[in-house]
Write an enzyme that holds these catalytic residues in place. Structure first.
Site, short mmCIF file in Angstrom:
data_model
loop_
_atom_site.label_atom_id
_atom_site.label_comp_id
_atom_site.label_asym_id
_atom_site.label_seq_id
_atom_site.Cartn_x
_atom_site.Cartn_y
_atom_site.Cartn_z
N SER A 3 0.87 -1.08 -0.03
CA SER A 3 -0.08 -0.06 -0.07
C SER A 3 0.81 1.26 0.16
CB SER A 3 -0.93 -0.21 1.05
OG SER A 3 -1.39 1.07 1.25
N GLY A 18 -11.07 9.98 -21.79
CA GLY A 18 -11.48 9.05 -23.07
C GLY A 18 -11.39 9.73 -24.25
N GLN A 45 -4.57 3.81 -30.57
CA GLN A 45 -3.95 3.02 -29.83
C GLN A 45 -4.62 1.39 -29.81
OE1 GLN A 45 -5.02 5.60 -28.37
NE2 GLN A 45 -6.21 4.85 -26.34
N THR A 103 -0.44 12.08 -37.86
CA THR A 103 0.20 13.11 -37.29
C THR A 103 1.73 12.37 -37.00
OG1 THR A 103 -0.66 12.12 -35.01
CG2 THR A 103 -1.90 13.70 -36.00
N GLY A 127 4.77 17.70 -37.18
CA GLY A 127 3.39 18.16 -37.60
C GLY A 127 2.54 16.87 -38.18
N ASP A 161 -6.31 13.86 -29.79
CA ASP A 161 -7.61 14.03 -29.59
C ASP A 161 -7.79 15.41 -30.00
OD1 ASP A 161 -7.99 11.54 -28.66
OD2 ASP A 161 -8.05 11.91 -26.77
#
Ligand SMILES: Nc1ncnc2c1ncn2[C@@H]1O[C@H](COP(=O)(O)OP(=O)(O)OP(=O)(O)O)[C@@H](O)[C@H]1O
Ligand SMILES: [Mg+2]
Length: 326
Positions: A36, A48, A172, A223, A228, A257
């Site tokens: 932990s 998302g 992806q 991309t 660029g 995105d």
């Protein structure tokens, strides 16, 4: 132009552990791990691909239709998107599963331990585009973004059946898909999006040549990171548009995105492909300079100035009329 954006809707929980994970892993006791970590920072970010893209298109005044599946915990995220001009009525709420989430802890040496829970995302496949149209009205384009692979295939097929133009944007997700699945996403796409890595993977997985791909799509946009973006069609030589230089590179999450946001906003304003690619690059750089994929704001004056600096006065002047109301 009414755009439906299908794809993942997720929340990222990003935690920082001030120590080193490796100090707590005892080499001869790895059979039974129960650790932990006491975290001293938690950032919760809405994300998302469909969340990110619809946030941007909504902020630019395009009233996109978000298509995806979430859990009963979605209310706060929905309110945020509603506030930013996204039509969220067609989002499917699961009876049993939570909204997808990404949990990632980073330690002081930048080592990471992360988990992704896809949860309600698998129910994306239950959404019919005909019901989306019944609810939200006629669509001009459907962007098929990364999400549940079966859902992506079904929505692509529904676009073909309905004669709806679509953008193939598996990003992806291609790494996890079989060649036969990938091959179902491309034929007939008005636009195909990849980054350079995904472009290579597409050719490798399907065995297609570049010409084979170009014969099946309208425009292929790749991309290239800081270099660029390149766009190709079957009848013309490839064209490369340089990126907008970043003042600082803060957080690359969601730059791909953001690129799509700028590109499709400019396309819906009937600007040329080249101008649309330039605006895509500007939005991508804006997100690169901002912490979090949905934390940037539309600053019309700054956008016009930066377009003019990067691509010439005409570029800024052409986009200006559409940005003043954003
Ligand atoms: N270092 C950079 N400086 C300026 N612009 C950049 C830089 N890196 C990326 N960009 C912009 O972002 C766009 C998308 O970048 P990239 O090709 O890395 O996408 P991606 O790999 O899909 O990213 P993501 O991590 O969001 O999936 C580029 O076309 C460019 O406009
Ligand atoms: Mg990407």
């Amino acid at each position: 132009m009414r755009i439906a954006v299908t794809g993942s809707i997720a929340t990222d929980y990003l935690m920082v552990f001030p120590g080193k994970f490796t100090d707590q892993l005892v080499a001869d006791q790895l059979e039974q791990v129960s650790l932990s970590f006491l975290i001293d920072r938690l950032d919760v970010r809405r994300g998302g691909v469909a969340g990110n893209i619809s946030y941007g298109l909504g902020s630019l005044g395009l009233r996109p239709v978000l298509v995806g599946a979430v859990g009963a915990d979605f209310d706060e995220y929905r309110a945020w998107l509603d506030q930013h001009g996204v039509d969220t009525r067609a989002v499917h709420v699961s009876d049993t599963q939570h909204t997808a989430r990404f949990l990632c802890t980073t330690d002081s040496t930048n080592n990471q331990i992360a988990s992704f829970y896809s949860g309600a995302m698998s129910e994306t496949r239950n959404i019919q585009l005909t019901s989306v149209i019944d609810q939200a009205g006629a669509l001009d384009l459907v962007l098929i973004g990364a999400s549940d692979p079966e859902g992506m295939i079904q929505h692509t097929e529904q676009c073909r059946e309905l004669g709806l133009p679509f953008a193939a944007d598996f990003s992806q997700q291609i790494a996890r898909m079989e060649a036969t699945e990938v091959a179902k996403l491309v034929p007939g796409a008005a636009y195909l999006f990849t980054n350079e890595y995904e472009a290579g993977l597409l050719l490798e997985k399907t065995g297609w040549t570049r010409d084979d791909v170009l014969a099946q799509v309208g425009t292929w946009i790749t991309t290239l990171g800081a270099a660029g973006v390149r766009y190709e069609t079957r009848d013309a030589d490839p064209v490369t548009v340089p990126s907008v230089p970043a003042k600082q590179e803060v957080d690359p999450t969601g730059i791909g995105d953001a690129f799509r946001v700028g590109f499709f906003a400019a396309q819906s304003w009937k600007l040329s492909i080249e101008r649309s690619l330039q605006f895509g690059c500007l939005l991508a750089t804006t997100v690169l300079e901002t912490l979090g994929p949905q934390e940037y704001r539309i600053d019309a004056d700054a956008f016009v100035r930066r377009l003019a600096d990067a691509y010439g006065e005409e570029s800024g002047a052409e986009l200006k009329p559409f940005l003043t109301t954003g």
